[in-house]
Write a protein that holds these residues in place. Sequence first.
Motif, PDB file in Angstrom:
ATOM      1  N   TYR A 198       1.969   2.690   1.655  1.00 24.47           N
ATOM      2  CA  TYR A 198       2.261   1.417   0.371  1.00 24.47           C
ATOM      3  C   TYR A 198       2.273   1.602  -0.858  1.00 24.47           C
ATOM      4  O   TYR A 198       1.221   2.081  -1.218  1.00 24.47           O
ATOM      5  N   ARG A 199       3.691   1.524  -1.856  1.00 26.72           N
ATOM      6  CA  ARG A 199       3.017   1.307  -2.525  1.00 26.72           C
ATOM      7  C   ARG A 199       3.019   0.549  -3.756  1.00 26.72           C
ATOM      8  O   ARG A 199       4.442   0.403  -3.993  1.00 26.72           O
ATOM      9  N   TYR A 200       2.092  -0.311  -4.206  1.00 23.08           N
ATOM     10  CA  TYR A 200       3.049  -2.227  -4.583  1.00 23.08           C
ATOM     11  C   TYR A 200       2.952  -1.329  -5.919  1.00 23.08           C
ATOM     12  O   TYR A 200       1.785  -1.358  -7.484  1.00 23.08           O
ATOM     13  N   SER A 201       3.637  -1.977  -6.899  1.00 27.38           N
ATOM     14  CA  SER A 201       4.029  -2.243  -8.347  1.00 27.38           C
ATOM     15  C   SER A 201       4.050  -3.978  -9.196  1.00 27.38           C
ATOM     16  O   SER A 201       4.525  -4.793  -8.261  1.00 27.38           O
ATOM     17  N   ASP A 202       3.677  -4.043  -9.900  1.00 31.26           N
ATOM     18  CA  ASP A 202       3.715  -5.905 -10.564  1.00 31.26           C
ATOM     19  C   ASP A 202       5.870  -5.434 -11.424  1.00 31.26           C
ATOM     20  O   ASP A 202       5.977  -6.534 -11.464  1.00 31.26           O
ATOM     21  N   GLY A 203       5.747  -3.855 -11.807  1.00 32.47           N
ATOM     22  CA  GLY A 203       7.229  -3.773 -12.280  1.00 32.47           C
ATOM     23  C   GLY A 203       7.965  -3.071 -10.598  1.00 32.47           C
ATOM     24  O   GLY A 203       7.935  -3.434  -9.856  1.00 32.47           O
ATOM     25  N   TRP A 204       9.569  -3.162 -11.113  1.00 29.93           N
ATOM     26  CA  TRP A 204      10.263  -2.533 -10.102  1.00 29.93           C
ATOM     27  C   TRP A 204      10.102  -0.761  -9.822  1.00 29.93           C
ATOM     28  O   TRP A 204      10.715  -0.866  -8.520  1.00 29.93           O
ATOM     29  N   ARG A 205       9.804  -0.459 -10.495  1.00 30.14           N
ATOM     30  CA  ARG A 205       9.094   1.246 -10.521  1.00 30.14           C
ATOM     31  C   ARG A 205       7.681   1.326  -9.506  1.00 30.14           C
ATOM     32  O   ARG A 205       6.877   0.700  -9.989  1.00 30.14           O
ATOM     33  N   THR A 206       8.099   2.057  -8.535  1.00 31.79           N
ATOM     34  CA  THR A 206       6.752   1.983  -8.126  1.00 31.79           C
ATOM     35  C   THR A 206       6.136   3.577  -7.589  1.00 31.79           C
ATOM     36  O   THR A 206       5.712   4.159  -6.159  1.00 31.79           O
ATOM     37  N   ASN A 207       5.864   4.163  -8.498  1.00 31.17           N
ATOM     38  CA  ASN A 207       5.165   5.586  -8.837  1.00 31.17           C
ATOM     39  C   ASN A 207       4.138   5.022  -8.980  1.00 31.17           C
ATOM     40  O   ASN A 207       3.406   4.643  -9.884  1.00 31.17           O
ATOM     41  N   ALA A 208       3.401   6.396  -7.914  1.00 29.67           N
ATOM     42  CA  ALA A 208       1.641   6.513  -8.241  1.00 29.67           C
ATOM     43  C   ALA A 208       1.556   6.832 -10.138  1.00 29.67           C
ATOM     44  O   ALA A 208       0.040   6.311 -10.476  1.00 29.67           O
ATOM     45  N   ALA A 209       2.048   7.641 -10.252  1.00 28.37           N
ATOM     46  CA  ALA A 209       1.870   8.412 -11.397  1.00 28.37           C
ATOM     47  C   ALA A 209       2.170   6.986 -12.787  1.00 28.37           C
ATOM     48  O   ALA A 209       1.862   6.803 -14.073  1.00 28.37           O
ATOM     49  N   ARG A 210       2.921   5.583 -12.952  1.00 26.07           N
ATOM     50  CA  ARG A 210       2.965   4.795 -13.740  1.00 26.07           C
ATOM     51  C   ARG A 210       1.745   3.951 -13.279  1.00 26.07           C
ATOM     52  O   ARG A 210       1.927   2.621 -13.726  1.00 26.07           O
ATOM     53  N   GLY A 211       1.206   4.004 -12.381  1.00 27.95           N
ATOM     54  CA  GLY A 211      -0.158   2.875 -11.818  1.00 27.95           C
ATOM     55  C   GLY A 211       0.149   1.730 -10.877  1.00 27.95           C
ATOM     56  O   GLY A 211      -0.665   1.057 -10.164  1.00 27.95           O
ATOM     57  N   ALA A 212       1.660   2.542  -9.655  1.00 28.19           N
ATOM     58  CA  ALA A 212       1.267   1.882  -8.269  1.00 28.19           C
ATOM     59  C   ALA A 212       0.246   2.097  -7.232  1.00 28.19           C
ATOM     60  O   ALA A 212      -0.905   3.065  -7.716  1.00 28.19           O
ATOM     61  N   ARG A 213       0.109   1.277  -7.196  1.00 28.48           N
ATOM     62  CA  ARG A 213      -1.798   0.334  -5.907  1.00 28.48           C
ATOM     63  C   ARG A 213      -0.454   1.451  -4.245  1.00 28.48           C
ATOM     64  O   ARG A 213       0.290   0.383  -3.619  1.00 28.48           O
ATOM     65  N   SER A 214      -1.505   2.169  -3.461  1.00 23.75           N
ATOM     66  CA  SER A 214      -1.557   2.429  -1.893  1.00 23.75           C
ATOM     67  C   SER A 214      -2.430   2.035  -1.569  1.00 23.75           C
ATOM     68  O   SER A 214      -3.518   1.578  -2.039  1.00 23.75           O
ATOM     69  N   ALA A 215      -1.364   1.947  -0.062  1.00 24.18           N
ATOM     70  CA  ALA A 215      -2.410   1.135   0.626  1.00 24.18           C
ATOM     71  C   ALA A 215      -1.792   1.653   2.048  1.00 24.18           C
ATOM     72  O   ALA A 215      -0.455   2.101   1.730  1.00 24.18           O
ATOM     73  N   PRO A 216      -2.527   2.266   2.982  1.00 19.73           N
ATOM     74  CA  PRO A 216      -2.070   2.318   4.363  1.00 19.73           C
ATOM     75  C   PRO A 216      -1.003   1.280   4.738  1.00 19.73           C
ATOM     76  O   PRO A 216      -0.664   0.360   4.308  1.00 19.73           O
ATOM     77  N   CYS A 217       0.127   2.204   5.475  1.00 20.95           N
ATOM     78  CA  CYS A 217       1.496   1.380   6.070  1.00 20.95           C
ATOM     79  C   CYS A 217       1.604   2.256   7.145  1.00 20.95           C
ATOM     80  O   CYS A 217       1.196   3.366   7.529  1.00 20.95           O
ATOM     81  N   PRO A 218       1.407   1.193   8.230  1.00 17.03           N
ATOM     82  CA  PRO A 218       1.630   2.094   9.400  1.00 17.03           C
ATOM     83  C   PRO A 218       3.225   2.608   9.686  1.00 17.03           C
ATOM     84  O   PRO A 218       3.952   2.376   9.504  1.00 17.03           O
ATOM     85  N   PRO A 219       3.034   4.426  10.247  1.00 20.07           N
ATOM     86  CA  PRO A 219       3.705   4.851  10.420  1.00 20.07           C
ATOM     87  C   PRO A 219       4.437   4.998  11.598  1.00 20.07           C
ATOM     88  O   PRO A 219       4.393   4.850  12.643  1.00 20.07           O
ATOM     89  N   THR A 220       5.557   3.635  12.097  1.00 21.41           N
ATOM     90  CA  THR A 220       6.650   3.328  12.613  1.00 21.41           C
ATOM     91  C   THR A 220       7.462   4.336  12.705  1.00 21.41           C
ATOM     92  O   THR A 220       7.859   4.443  11.997  1.00 21.41           O
ATOM     93  N   PRO A 221       8.136   3.828  13.947  1.00 19.37           N
ATOM     94  CA  PRO A 221       8.861   5.128  14.145  1.00 19.37           C
ATOM     95  C   PRO A 221      10.734   4.756  13.076  1.00 19.37           C
ATOM     96  O   PRO A 221      11.108   5.976  12.358  1.00 19.37           O
ATOM     97  N   GLU A 222      11.105   3.482  13.050  1.00 18.54           N
ATOM     98  CA  GLU A 222      11.653   2.777  11.740  1.00 18.54           C
ATOM     99  C   GLU A 222      11.526   3.650  10.355  1.00 18.54           C
ATOM    100  O   GLU A 222      12.519   3.542   9.335  1.00 18.54           O
ATOM    101  N   LEU A 223      10.043   3.962  10.243  1.00 20.50           N
ATOM    102  CA  LEU A 223       9.891   5.045   8.559  1.00 20.50           C
ATOM    103  C   LEU A 223      10.552   6.053   8.868  1.00 20.50           C
ATOM    104  O   LEU A 223      10.534   7.359   8.404  1.00 20.50           O
TER     105      LEU A 223
END
Length: 295
Positions: A198-223
């Motif tokens: 997951y990439r979380y951000s306080d703004g609507w853009r969630t790019n890691a290069a713009r400071g988004a926070r990364s957290a593990p995401c379960p690799p479900t078949p839906e994704l």
Amino acid sequence: MGRVRPVAVLASRVRYEEKRIFAALERRGVAFTHVDTRRFGAELEGAPDGPPEYAAALNREISHSRALYASLLLEARGVATVNTSEAIAVCGDKVRTSLLLRRAGIPTPRTAVALSPEEGADAAERLGFPVVIKPLTGSWGRLVAAVHDRAQAETVLEHRAALPSPQQHIIYLQEFVDKPGRDVRVIVAGDEVVGATYRYSDGWRTNAARGARSAPCPPTPELTEPARAAARAVGGGVLGVDLVEGPAGPLVLEVNHAVEFQGFQQAHGDAVDVADAIVSHVLDAASGARSREAV
């Protein structure tokens, strides 16, 4: 016994990711050479005698133009490249990517394209506000704008019209997806899903290069299933597939050929080794190339 041909790692800048890849190659005892693409060139006349100079090439060049032409030149000399020039060309053009994803039946946000900034505001209105205006090429969320009405769209498009590059005058628009403050990055190497964050951000853009926070995401078949299908649709390789969780399910936003994975790796720690998965895919490409040479 012939000499051991090294794997070429193409990069004009050695970043966290390239250092991890060098270390993974060393752990496996794989001969490799770092090729600075700023110092790379090849003559077009005549095919070289004997097998190619490199067992395979891992293209880590951050410049889209240099990456594309480096892979083209190496492929012309019989070198298996990761990623291929075709995958780089497709992923470097959002229209081409969207057309292939649509053809493959992969869910994506509603998208429109206008061939001039003047037509862009009408296209945005037909798509329905709010919309996101994106450049055809580029990364890190640069020159991406969310507009909520025609006046905002016209302001952004007026700026686009003043840019010197004709490519910036092609207007690519997507519906604004109401996402839960995050998007999902899935890394795919060949047919293997390496993992997801997951990439979380306080703004609507969630790019890691713009400071988004990364957290593990379960690799479900839906994704993972749409991510794997998206990777195949653009030609395969080592790819970062970005998805957004829409109200009706995940949608593929884009596919990236130049995968940065520092935030991804740090989020997963020792549970996932992205560099090692990339090396495995490159060695598979080298093995396939040797098999074709032997035929």
